[in-house]
Design an enzyme around this catalytic site. Structure first.
Site, short mmCIF file in Angstrom:
data_model
loop_
_atom_site.label_atom_id
_atom_site.label_comp_id
_atom_site.label_asym_id
_atom_site.label_seq_id
_atom_site.Cartn_x
_atom_site.Cartn_y
_atom_site.Cartn_z
N ARG A 11 22.34 18.44 21.28
CA ARG A 11 21.27 19.07 22.08
C ARG A 11 21.38 20.59 22.06
NH1 ARG A 11 20.85 14.42 21.43
NH2 ARG A 11 19.84 12.90 22.80
N ALA A 38 35.99 30.47 41.95
CA ALA A 38 34.62 29.98 41.98
C ALA A 38 33.89 30.25 40.66
CB ALA A 38 33.89 30.64 43.14
N ARG A 70 33.19 25.29 46.30
CA ARG A 70 32.56 26.02 45.18
C ARG A 70 33.36 26.03 43.89
NH1 ARG A 70 35.26 28.67 48.60
NH2 ARG A 70 36.63 30.39 48.05
N LYS A 85 46.00 26.81 40.21
CA LYS A 85 44.66 26.62 39.67
C LYS A 85 44.68 26.54 38.15
CE LYS A 85 42.34 28.72 43.58
NZ LYS A 85 41.50 29.82 44.08
N ASN A 130 38.57 40.93 42.77
CA ASN A 130 38.79 42.26 43.36
C ASN A 130 38.62 43.34 42.30
OD1 ASN A 130 41.67 43.21 42.39
ND2 ASN A 130 41.76 41.01 42.77
N THR A 133 41.75 44.64 40.00
CA THR A 133 42.02 43.84 38.80
C THR A 133 40.91 44.00 37.77
OG1 THR A 133 43.12 42.27 40.26
CG2 THR A 133 42.76 41.56 38.02
N CYS A 173 32.17 53.38 34.12
CA CYS A 173 30.90 54.13 34.12
C CYS A 173 30.13 53.84 35.41
CB CYS A 173 30.00 53.71 32.97
SG CYS A 173 30.49 54.15 31.32
N CYS A 191 34.60 37.29 49.73
CA CYS A 191 34.25 35.92 50.09
C CYS A 191 34.99 35.47 51.34
CB CYS A 191 34.57 34.98 48.95
SG CYS A 191 33.63 35.37 47.48
N CYS A 251 35.75 54.68 28.93
CA CYS A 251 35.15 54.41 27.62
C CYS A 251 34.83 55.67 26.84
CB CYS A 251 33.94 53.49 27.75
SG CYS A 251 32.48 54.22 28.48
ZN ZN Z 1 32.62 53.82 30.71
#
Ligand code: ZN
Length: 346
Positions: A11, A38, A70, A85, A130, A133, A173, A191, A251
């Site tokens: 499919r 989640a 969730r 987990k 968060n 991280t 950015c 949450c 970047c």
């Molecule tokens: Zn950037």
């Protein structure tokens, strides 16, 4: 592709955007998911069913009853056993599709291990909760030149953006630029304070998984390059083109602040009423530690192969073999640090 695979994915192959060549590419592809709560469980479920070749799932936490509303890969038994987990997700995902190589890794993403844990994967999915991280993940991805897909959900609202180093806007950015945008979702609300609807999570993780599918099936021309947000309660959907910051730390200037600066033990808030301490130079032998703590009458020590939990009323400590401890019952890092030193050693 063999006959069984052709049938299994028929499919998806019929869908012109993927086709047979896209499915072939997908079957040979791999991705790493950081954070399997989640958003992560929903995205992993979709990608494993879609038939990517290999998925690494990294998560630092264990399953609790309040996750089940969730976090769609987990069941009541996982919460009863306090399974990590990453372990519970690996087991479930393998049962869903044995054709996919799934590897669960119980670990906290830190400046020391971030690049190593995600390197060698051509795509990173954000399932974290968060911004510290996520900015670390952004630094790791930009420094390695690997695309990653940001996603966040809180309350009835969610947001997602695909970041391709050097081509699109990056998270720094958006968050560190002169114009703060709506991308900084959850910078204050989490949450654990604002709650979250499972449907908001599903919508955002589904969009994230679709973007991943485009990259892994070799269809980058289908990427829309837009910051997508939605509020499932208000019925509002938004799609905006975000501009790169020409002076972006990450970047453009390639200053990876979050990958550097690595002196002290890492202390983070971890949910409502919990603090995580990560002493990176430590490893625990959970068996030894359990026997030692069991001599204390009030300790109520319980453990499985992956973690050890004991009570020091009104606190509860959960210790992992990699040197981490989650102290429940406080939001004060000093209290957590002192309990860590007292029971686990300074
Ligand atoms: Zn950037």
């Amino acid at each position: 592709m063999n006959r069984d695979q052709f049938e299994k994915y028929s499919r998806q192959i019929l869908f012109a955007g993927v086709g047979e060549s896209g499915q072939e590419r997908l079957l040979a592809s791999s991705a790493v998911l950081v954070g399997c709560g989640a958003l992560g469980t929903v995205a992993a479920n979709l990608l494993v069913r879609a038939g990517l070749g290999r998925l690494r799932v990294i998560d630092r936490d264990f399953v609790e009853a309040s996750n089940l509303q969730r976090q769609s890969l987990f069941e009541e038994a996982d919460a009863r056993e306090s399974l990590p987990k990453a372990v519970a997700a690996e087991r479930r995902l393998r049962a869903i599709n044995s054709g996919v190589q799934v590897e669960g890794v119980v670990a906290d993403l830190t400046p020391t291990n971030a690049r190593e844990l995600v390197a060698s994967y051509p795509l990173i999915l954000d399932g974290t909760d968060n911004f510290e991280t996520r900015l670390l993940l952004n630094d790791a991805a930009i420094s390695l030149g690997v695309p990653w897909i940001y996603a966040a959900a809180v309350g009835s609202y969610g947001v997602t953006l695909t970041i391709r180093p050097g081509e699109t806007v990056c998270l720094a950015c958006l968050l560190e630029g002169d114009e703060k945008s709506g991308a900084a979702l959850g910078a204050e609300a989490t949450c654990d304070t604002a709650g979250v609807l499972n449907s908001a999570v599903s919508v955002i993780a589904s969009i994230q998984a679709t973007e991943a599918l485009k990259i892994l099936a070799g269809k980058p021309e289908a990427l829309h390059g837009r910051l997508i947000s939605c509020d499932v309660w208000a019925g509002r959907f938004q799609s905006v083109r975000a501009e790169r910051n020409p002076r972006c730390r990450a970047c453009v200037r390639r200053e990876f602040d979050y990958l550097e600066g690595e002196a002290q033990p890492h202390i983070t808030m971890c949910g409502r009423d919990s603090v995580q301490i990560h002493e990176r130079s430590r490893k625990f032998d959970l068996g030894d530690l359990g026997r030692r703590l069991a001599t204390s009458p009030s300790a109520d020590v319980r453990n499985n192969r992956f973690l050890l939990r004991f009570r020091v009323p009104p606190y509860e400590m959960t210790v992992f073999a990699d040197g981490r401890a989650i102290v429940k019952g406080t939001t004060d890092p000093a209290v957590a640090r002192s309990l860590y030193a007292r029971y686990l050693g300074a």
